[in-house]
Design an enzyme around this catalytic site. Structure first.
Site, short mmCIF file in Angstrom:
data_model
loop_
_atom_site.label_atom_id
_atom_site.label_comp_id
_atom_site.label_asym_id
_atom_site.label_seq_id
_atom_site.Cartn_x
_atom_site.Cartn_y
_atom_site.Cartn_z
N SER A 138 0.86 -1.19 0.00
CA SER A 138 0.00 0.00 0.00
C SER A 138 0.89 1.23 0.00
O SER A 138 2.05 1.17 0.45
CB SER A 138 -0.89 0.00 1.25
OG SER A 138 -1.53 1.24 1.43
N TYR A 148 -0.83 -0.87 10.53
CA TYR A 148 -1.11 -1.20 9.13
C TYR A 148 0.06 -0.74 8.25
O TYR A 148 0.57 -1.51 7.42
CB TYR A 148 -2.41 -0.53 8.67
CG TYR A 148 -2.79 -0.85 7.25
CD1 TYR A 148 -3.40 -2.06 6.93
CD2 TYR A 148 -2.54 0.06 6.22
CE1 TYR A 148 -3.75 -2.37 5.62
CE2 TYR A 148 -2.88 -0.24 4.91
CZ TYR A 148 -3.49 -1.45 4.62
OH TYR A 148 -3.83 -1.73 3.32
#
Length: 252
Positions: A138, A148
């Site tokens: 990401s 994350y």
């Protein structure tokens, strides 16, 4: 064409990887938790493309189920030529607000399963001197956004190293780093999409198409769209407080 194994294949980017790889003629192994949904999607792909589609239901945070998928990747009688590590989840709240067991499960899914499946694939692929791996990271890997971002940063760093190290052995490894993509990801984590500007959203077909092409070109990192390439460049000089971006907001 070879066999492609895709994790998180029942929806979102995983399903789009399956569609595009099937359209190219690859046989598929679809991995996700929901057997019923996988079976329905597999039937659709068989009918539409005529390719062989194997269904392998598994929760990759469960050691025994992860081991079953690792064994499938490592099986020399049924070689996997393309591995797509796509399975992932998001956590809505700040690190200290999330239950520890959720954070650990989050880490297992993003890091441990990717590491385990890459280990099995690289052993098999280097022996054959060919293979491709796409690890879905990401743009969050480039900015500080809690656990994350930390997990995706591991995927990014590992993929960059693996591409450099194993490309001479015929194996191409790419970290695919999209931004916001119209999938079920945000709904599943209970996050509102209303505060994200429309221009920030990408469509899954474009993300997958660019990721597959960059992988074939041997690129260690794929950042779909010029807008996100520019955002990543700016993140290198932006103040830390701006890199964190807006707080996630629950759906109302």
């Amino acid at each position: 064409m070879t066999t492609a194994l895709i994790t998180g294949a029942s929806s979102g980017l995983g399903a789009e990887f399956a569609r595009q790889l099937a359209a190219q003629g690859h046989a598929l192994v679809l991995v996700a938790r929901n057997r019923e949904r996988l079976e329905g999607f597999a039937a659709e792909l068989r009918s539409r493309t005529g390719v062989t589609v194997e269904v392998l239901p598994a929760d990759l945070t469960d050691p025994a189920q992860l081991a079953a998928v690792v064994d499938r990747v490592a099986d020399p009688a049924r070689p996997v030529g393309v591995l797509v590590n796509n399975a992932g989840i998001g956590l809505l709240h700040d690190f200290d607000e999330n239950p520890l067991e959720d954070e650990i499960r989050h880490l297992h899914l993003h890091v441990e399963s990717t590491l385990s499946l890459c280990h099995a694939a690289l052993r098999a692929m280097t022996a054959r001197r060919e293979g491709r791996i796409i690890n879905v990271a990401s743009v969050a890997a480039f900015v500080p956004r809690g656990s994350y971002s930390a997990a995706k940063a591991w995927i990014l760093s590992f993929s960059q190293w693996a591409n450099l190290h194993y490309k001479p052995s015929g194996v191409l490894v790419t970290a695919l780093c999209p931004g916001f993509v119209h999938t079920e990801f945000h709904e599943r984590m209970g996050m509102s999409k209303a505060f994200i500007p429309p221009f920030m959203w990408l469509r899954a077909p474009r993300v997958v198409r660019e990721g597959l092409l960059d992988n074939l070109r041997g690129k260690p990192v794929s950042i779909p769209s010029r807008r996100y390439k520019a955002i990543v460049l700016l993140s290198r000089v932006a103040p830390a407080r701006l890199k964190q971006g807006p707080r996630r907001r629950p759906k109302r």
